[in-house]
Design a protein around this motif. Structure first.
Motif, PDB file in Angstrom:
ATOM      1  N   LEU B 269       0.816  -1.155  -0.109  1.00  5.98           N
ATOM      2  CA  LEU B 269      -0.028   0.061  -0.021  1.00  5.98           C
ATOM      3  C   LEU B 269       0.925   1.324  -0.039  1.00  5.98           C
ATOM      4  CD1 LEU B 269      -3.044   0.065   0.171  1.00  5.98           C
ATOM      5  CD2 LEU B 269      -2.820   0.734   2.643  1.00  5.98           C
ATOM      6  N   MET B 270       1.640   1.339   0.875  1.00  5.54           N
ATOM      7  CA  MET B 270       2.605   2.374   0.972  1.00  5.54           C
ATOM      8  C   MET B 270       3.625   2.652  -0.126  1.00  5.54           C
ATOM      9  SD  MET B 270       2.369   4.321   3.629  1.00  5.54           S
ATOM     10  CE  MET B 270       1.069   4.050   4.940  1.00  5.54           C
ATOM     11  N   GLY B 271       4.153   1.520  -0.923  1.00  4.32           N
ATOM     12  CA  GLY B 271       4.673   1.794  -1.781  1.00  4.32           C
ATOM     13  C   GLY B 271       4.024   2.188  -3.149  1.00  4.32           C
ATOM     14  N   GLU B 272       2.568   1.861  -3.300  1.00  9.51           N
ATOM     15  CA  GLU B 272       1.869   2.328  -4.319  1.00  9.51           C
ATOM     16  C   GLU B 272       1.420   3.767  -3.886  1.00  9.51           C
ATOM     17  OE1 GLU B 272       1.426   0.713  -7.253  1.00  9.51           O
ATOM     18  OE2 GLU B 272       2.574  -0.880  -6.241  1.00  9.51           O
ATOM     19  N   ALA B 273       0.869   4.121  -2.982  1.00  7.46           N
ATOM     20  CA  ALA B 273       0.869   5.220  -2.621  1.00  7.46           C
ATOM     21  C   ALA B 273       1.881   6.546  -2.855  1.00  7.46           C
ATOM     22  CB  ALA B 273       0.524   5.467  -1.112  1.00  7.46           C
ATOM     23  N   VAL B 274       3.178   6.196  -2.624  1.00  4.93           N
ATOM     24  CA  VAL B 274       4.350   6.921  -3.061  1.00  4.93           C
ATOM     25  C   VAL B 274       4.520   6.951  -4.376  1.00  4.93           C
ATOM     26  CG1 VAL B 274       6.734   7.228  -2.454  1.00  4.93           C
ATOM     27  CG2 VAL B 274       5.057   6.903  -0.669  1.00  4.93           C
ATOM     28  N   GLY B 275       4.771   5.823  -5.141  1.00  7.39           N
ATOM     29  CA  GLY B 275       5.114   5.547  -6.206  1.00  7.39           C
ATOM     30  C   GLY B 275       4.086   6.272  -7.185  1.00  7.39           C
ATOM     31  N   ALA B 276       2.780   6.437  -6.930  1.00  5.69           N
ATOM     32  CA  ALA B 276       1.892   7.285  -7.735  1.00  5.69           C
ATOM     33  C   ALA B 276       2.232   8.631  -7.729  1.00  5.69           C
ATOM     34  CB  ALA B 276       0.526   6.788  -7.381  1.00  5.69           C
ATOM     35  N   ARG B 277       3.197   9.216  -6.928  1.00  7.36           N
ATOM     36  CA  ARG B 277       3.342  10.470  -6.887  1.00  7.36           C
ATOM     37  C   ARG B 277       4.837  11.017  -7.448  1.00  7.36           C
ATOM     38  NH1 ARG B 277       1.103  13.554  -3.017  1.00  7.36           N
ATOM     39  NH2 ARG B 277      -0.668  12.763  -2.273  1.00  7.36           N
ATOM     40  N   VAL B 278       5.705   9.738  -7.843  1.00 11.99           N
ATOM     41  CA  VAL B 278       6.778  10.124  -8.195  1.00 11.99           C
ATOM     42  C   VAL B 278       6.747   9.736  -9.716  1.00 11.99           C
ATOM     43  CG1 VAL B 278       9.530   9.640  -8.374  1.00 11.99           C
ATOM     44  CG2 VAL B 278       8.027   9.512  -6.290  1.00 11.99           C
ATOM     45  N   ARG B 292       9.013   0.981   0.493  1.00 12.72           N
ATOM     46  CA  ARG B 292       8.513  -0.382   0.842  1.00 12.72           C
ATOM     47  C   ARG B 292       9.404  -1.000   1.988  1.00 12.72           C
ATOM     48  NH1 ARG B 292       6.100  -2.590  -4.864  1.00 12.72           N
ATOM     49  NH2 ARG B 292       4.335  -1.605  -4.420  1.00 12.72           N
ATOM     50  N   ASN B 293      10.796  -0.907   1.679  1.00 13.96           N
ATOM     51  CA  ASN B 293      11.714  -1.666   2.516  1.00 13.96           C
ATOM     52  C   ASN B 293      11.413  -0.875   4.055  1.00 13.96           C
ATOM     53  OD1 ASN B 293      13.110  -4.010   3.103  1.00 13.96           O
ATOM     54  ND2 ASN B 293      14.801  -2.565   3.751  1.00 13.96           N
ATOM     55  N   GLY B 294      11.414   0.541   4.192  1.00 13.45           N
ATOM     56  CA  GLY B 294      11.357   1.121   5.319  1.00 13.45           C
ATOM     57  C   GLY B 294       9.992   0.627   5.820  1.00 13.45           C
ATOM     58  N   ASN B 428      -1.927 -15.672  -8.511  1.00 15.84           N
ATOM     59  CA  ASN B 428      -0.916 -14.539  -8.868  1.00 15.84           C
ATOM     60  C   ASN B 428      -0.527 -14.410 -10.107  1.00 15.84           C
ATOM     61  OD1 ASN B 428       1.297 -12.965  -8.560  1.00 15.84           O
ATOM     62  ND2 ASN B 428       2.354 -13.943  -6.731  1.00 15.84           N
ATOM     63  N   ARG B 429      -0.260 -15.651 -10.795  1.00 14.06           N
ATOM     64  CA  ARG B 429       0.235 -15.811 -12.240  1.00 14.06           C
ATOM     65  C   ARG B 429      -0.827 -15.144 -13.157  1.00 14.06           C
ATOM     66  NH1 ARG B 429       3.554 -18.607 -16.112  1.00 14.06           N
ATOM     67  NH2 ARG B 429       5.302 -18.956 -15.193  1.00 14.06           N
ATOM     68  N   MET B 430      -2.155 -15.904 -12.886  1.00 16.58           N
ATOM     69  CA  MET B 430      -3.244 -15.822 -13.900  1.00 16.58           C
ATOM     70  C   MET B 430      -4.041 -14.466 -13.775  1.00 16.58           C
ATOM     71  SD  MET B 430      -2.875 -18.549 -15.758  1.00 16.58           S
ATOM     72  CE  MET B 430      -2.289 -20.337 -15.674  1.00 16.58           C
ATOM     73  N   PHE B 431      -4.215 -14.066 -12.590  1.00 16.26           N
ATOM     74  CA  PHE B 431      -5.120 -13.026 -12.125  1.00 16.26           C
ATOM     75  C   PHE B 431      -4.446 -11.711 -11.476  1.00 16.26           C
ATOM     76  CE2 PHE B 431      -7.373 -16.940 -12.244  1.00 16.26           C
ATOM     77  CZ  PHE B 431      -8.398 -16.820 -13.219  1.00 16.26           C
ATOM     78  N   GLY B 432      -3.040 -11.746 -11.473  1.00 17.22           N
ATOM     79  CA  GLY B 432      -2.500 -10.662 -10.850  1.00 17.22           C
ATOM     80  C   GLY B 432      -3.064 -10.379  -9.192  1.00 17.22           C
ATOM     81  N   MET B 433      -3.376 -11.583  -8.591  1.00 15.71           N
ATOM     82  CA  MET B 433      -3.407 -11.321  -7.129  1.00 15.71           C
ATOM     83  C   MET B 433      -2.325 -12.047  -6.268  1.00 15.71           C
ATOM     84  SD  MET B 433      -6.291 -13.739  -5.095  1.00 15.71           S
ATOM     85  CE  MET B 433      -6.765 -13.564  -3.417  1.00 15.71           C
ATOM     86  N   HIS B 434      -1.526 -10.823  -6.010  1.00  9.12           N
ATOM     87  CA  HIS B 434      -0.156 -11.034  -5.460  1.00  9.12           C
ATOM     88  C   HIS B 434      -0.197 -11.626  -3.973  1.00  9.12           C
ATOM     89  CE1 HIS B 434      -0.312  -7.348  -3.269  1.00  9.12           C
ATOM     90  NE2 HIS B 434      -0.837  -6.742  -4.514  1.00  9.12           N
ATOM     91  N   SER B 435       1.032 -11.548  -3.274  1.00  2.15           N
ATOM     92  CA  SER B 435       0.773 -12.516  -2.209  1.00  2.15           C
ATOM     93  C   SER B 435       0.622 -11.780  -0.952  1.00  2.15           C
ATOM     94  CB  SER B 435       2.403 -13.047  -1.763  1.00  2.15           C
ATOM     95  OG  SER B 435       3.309 -12.084  -2.062  1.00  2.15           O
ATOM     96  N   GLY B 436       0.624 -10.275  -1.251  1.00  7.97           N
ATOM     97  CA  GLY B 436       0.147  -9.313  -0.077  1.00  7.97           C
ATOM     98  C   GLY B 436      -1.376  -9.587  -0.152  1.00  7.97           C
ATOM     99  N   VAL B 437      -2.057  -9.673  -1.133  1.00  3.97           N
ATOM    100  CA  VAL B 437      -3.503  -9.953  -0.972  1.00  3.97           C
ATOM    101  C   VAL B 437      -3.922 -11.184  -0.536  1.00  3.97           C
ATOM    102  CG1 VAL B 437      -5.610  -9.955  -2.759  1.00  3.97           C
ATOM    103  CG2 VAL B 437      -3.547  -8.415  -3.223  1.00  3.97           C
ATOM    104  N   GLN B 438      -3.147 -12.054  -0.962  1.00  6.62           N
ATOM    105  CA  GLN B 438      -3.413 -13.341  -0.164  1.00  6.62           C
ATOM    106  C   GLN B 438      -3.168 -13.499   1.070  1.00  6.62           C
ATOM    107  OE1 GLN B 438      -1.191 -16.411  -2.663  1.00  6.62           O
ATOM    108  NE2 GLN B 438      -1.876 -15.221  -4.505  1.00  6.62           N
ATOM    109  N   PHE B 439      -2.053 -12.662   1.686  1.00  9.24           N
ATOM    110  CA  PHE B 439      -1.993 -12.730   3.269  1.00  9.24           C
ATOM    111  C   PHE B 439      -3.138 -12.021   3.780  1.00  9.24           C
ATOM    112  CE2 PHE B 439       2.483 -13.388   2.268  1.00  9.24           C
ATOM    113  CZ  PHE B 439       3.062 -14.381   3.329  1.00  9.24           C
TER     114      PHE B 439
END
Lengths: 146, 456
Positions: B269-278, B292-294, B428-439
């Motif tokens: 979430l944080m990565g996407e939020a910031v990524g959208a601004r750069v 993200r690592n932070g 993940n592969r077919m529908f783009g449901m990555h591991s973060g969503v799965q967690f």
């Protein structure tokens, strides 16, 4: 038929892969199970015995990885010099497809520009910016426009 | 004085041991930190030493596990999974060591911000602790949907949540009935290694194998090593540019307050939020690495500290996983599920001690792991890429999955990991449901579904 396939982000040889998995499973599983048997009999605290067995099992995984690494060499070609123009172009395209824009690197902060210069990437990004400029587009688009 | 010496000594041991473990890719936090921390508790180390050991361990492991993540493209652990795609793109640009340095500098910066903030938030939250506990299931459900929406899969990921959650609920109640206790590590491992498991199944079927075939070895280009600091100790504030420092600190502050979310999900979430601004592609990627690592660092810390300081109950994904032995390690630390009475670090350390020993642990971990990873990243990258085959790593992983699953729940746990991994990997592969969503799906299954059923 090529034995090379891409698994989990890198290229592997199917035969070597099967052998490595057999090594990992074949060394780690019995080590853990025998270790657990041993520690359960010798250590009074059963939770602690489990933890010791787990540590032993993790060590066995490392041993398996070491053997497999000695037996099978990586299927990668590593070039120490700057990235090849080809792979870079692909990377730039992939980044753009993922939502990264190739804005003019001159707009970046001084620090960011210095970093790019040190990495030898500044001119690459200038070129990427020029390529991405509206109007410069791909050949097809230009033809359609003219 | 004595507790401080314990904190320093155990912090040092935790930092050194886990800096080494972190170099082994895929050593999941829950799978390695929890049992070894349990070991430390059961061996009778005083509270200050246990706490400092744990915190120094997760932070230094987190710093060194960024090495396989960025240089090899293999997640150092489940928390690193959301950084893989960006790291991969930087690797293809020929600058994996920059990905690493941005990531770990962001991590160090966030760690120093998160400790005092988490203690502060815990202190502020203490009066409303009970209400938070009751709202947790619904917060999880909302967050799960939000995170699915921000993923590449979007609506497919949201829709796929429902069958995925049902699958987890089904497997979970089946294994609980069979074993007499629930499994968690096996589910985590399955989700984390899902893409690997799915690829292995594909490789076994003729049709699937066609999609994996490659004509030749992969080419990697390693850019020249660039040292952007002077002196022995690198300064994270110099490695990151001003914008990156600001975004990383902001994300650390926000994520320190949201302790009930999955760390992986927060990271995404944080990565996407910031990524959208750069805008600029390169700057976007490097900024996302730092943020993200932070974020994983600050969520680690906040999710451990807030429940410890405010509640004494393991009410966060981190507290329920890697940090579990700090709450419950009978006979030393105990939580009474019926009365809610606790006898653990919550009772044994004061708020000020959490703050002081927390900062001690962060400092030790940073001194041990950060300069090592910063200075040797390029050399390590080059060595690993030339000498360590992907086959060897996958083989070790196969062993690791088996050992950890057998440890948690025998053959049945192995089957759980394979099932969850196969389904999750394909989603993940077919529908783009990555591991973060799965967690998040996993937590919705174990928290929200029971709460919904209780509503009638």
């Amino acid at each position: 038929m090529s034995r090379l396939i891409e698994v989990w982000g890198d290229t592997v040889d199917t035969k070597h892969l099967s052998a490595s998995i057999a090594l990992g499973a074949g060394i780690a599983t019995p080590t853990f199970l025998l270790g657990r048997k041993f520690f359960r009999a010798t250590v009074e605290d059963q939770t602690l015995a489990q933890s010791y067995a787990l540590l032993l099992g993790l060590a066995a995984c490392l041993v398996a990885a070491f053997i497999a690494a000695r037996l099978f060499k990586p299927k990668r070609i590593v070039t120490q010099s700057a990235a090849t123009a080809e792979s870079r172009r692909e990377a730039l395209a992939a980044i753009a497809a993922d939502g990264g824009e190739w804005t003019d690197p001159a707009d970046l902060s001084v620090e960011a520009r210095d970093e790019l210069r040190q990495l030898g990437l500044y001119d690459v990004l200038v070129q990427a910016h020029l390529d991405a400029e509206p109007g410069a587009g791909t050949g097809d688009q230009q033809e359609a426009r003219s | 004085m004595e507790p401080l010496l314990w904190a320093i000594g155990m912090g040092l041991i935790g930092a050194v041991v886990f800096a080494a473990i972190g170099l082994v890719s895929g050593t999941d936090e829950t799978a390695v930190v929890a049992p070894i921390t349990l070991l430390v508790v059961l061996l009778g180390v005083p509270a200050a030493g246990v706490f400092s050991f744990f915190l120094a361990a997760v932070i230094s492991k987190h710093i060194t596990h960024a090495i396989p993540t960025t240089l090899l493209g293999i997640p150092g652990d489940t928390m690193a999974a959301p950084m893989l795609a960006d790291a991969q793109q930087l690797r293809e640009l020929g600058v994996p060591h920059i990905a690493l340095r941005k990531a770990i500098s962001g991590g160090v910066l966030s760690a120093f911000i998160a400790v005092p903030l988490a203690v502060l938030f815990a202190w502020m939250l203490s009066p409303v602790a009970d209400e938070i506990g009751q709202a947790a299931p619904w917060i999880f459900a909302g967050a799960a949907i939000l995170i699915a929406l921000t993923s590449k899969g979007r609506w497919a990921a949201v829709a796929a949540m429902f069958p995925f959650v049902l699958l987890i609920v089904g497997i979970n109640s089946f294994v609980t009935a069979e074993l007499g206790h629930a499994l968690s590590i096996s589910f985590f491992l399955g989700i984390a290694t899902g893409p690997l498991i799915a690829d292995l199944f594909l490789a076994m079927s003729p049709a699937g194998r066609k999609s994996l075939e490659r004509s030749g070895p992969r080419e990697f280009a390693l850019a020249p090593d660039v040292r952007t600091w002077a002196g022995r100790m690198p300064n994270p504030l110099k490695v990151l540019d001003r914008k990156q420092v600001a975004y990383t600190s902001g994300a650390a502050v926000v994520s320190s307050a949201t302790f009930v979310f999955s760390p992986v999900a927060m990271t995404v979430l944080m990565g996407e939020a910031v990524g959208a601004r750069v805008k600029n592609g390169y700057h976007k990627l490097t900024t996302k690495m730092a943020v993200r690592n932070g974020t994983t660092e600050s969520t680690y810390i906040a999710e451990t500290l807030i429940p410890l300081v405010a509640l004494g109950l393991p009410l966060s994904p981190m507290a329920a996983g890697p940090a579990a032995p700090l709450f419950n390690a009978p006979p030393v630390y105990t939580v009474n599920a019926e009365t809610g009475a606790t006898n653990n670090l919550h009772n044994l350390l004061s708020t000020w001690e959490f703050l002081a020993f927390g900062l001690v642990a962060v400092t030790i971990a940073t001194l041990v792991a950060y300069p090592f990873a910063m200075t040797n990243a390029h050399r390590a990258a080059s060595w690993v890429m030339r000498n360590v085959s992907h086959e060897a790593i996958i083989g070790a992983f196969a062993g690791l999955i088996l050992v950890i699953c057998l440890y948690e729940g025998g053959i049945l746990a192995v089957l759980v990991t394979v099932t969850v991994g196969l389904v999750g990997g394909l989603l993940n592969r077919m529908f783009g449901m990555h591991s973060g969503v799965q967690f998040m799906g996993y937590y919705a299954a174990v928290l929200t579904v029971p709460a919904m059923i209780a509503l009638g």
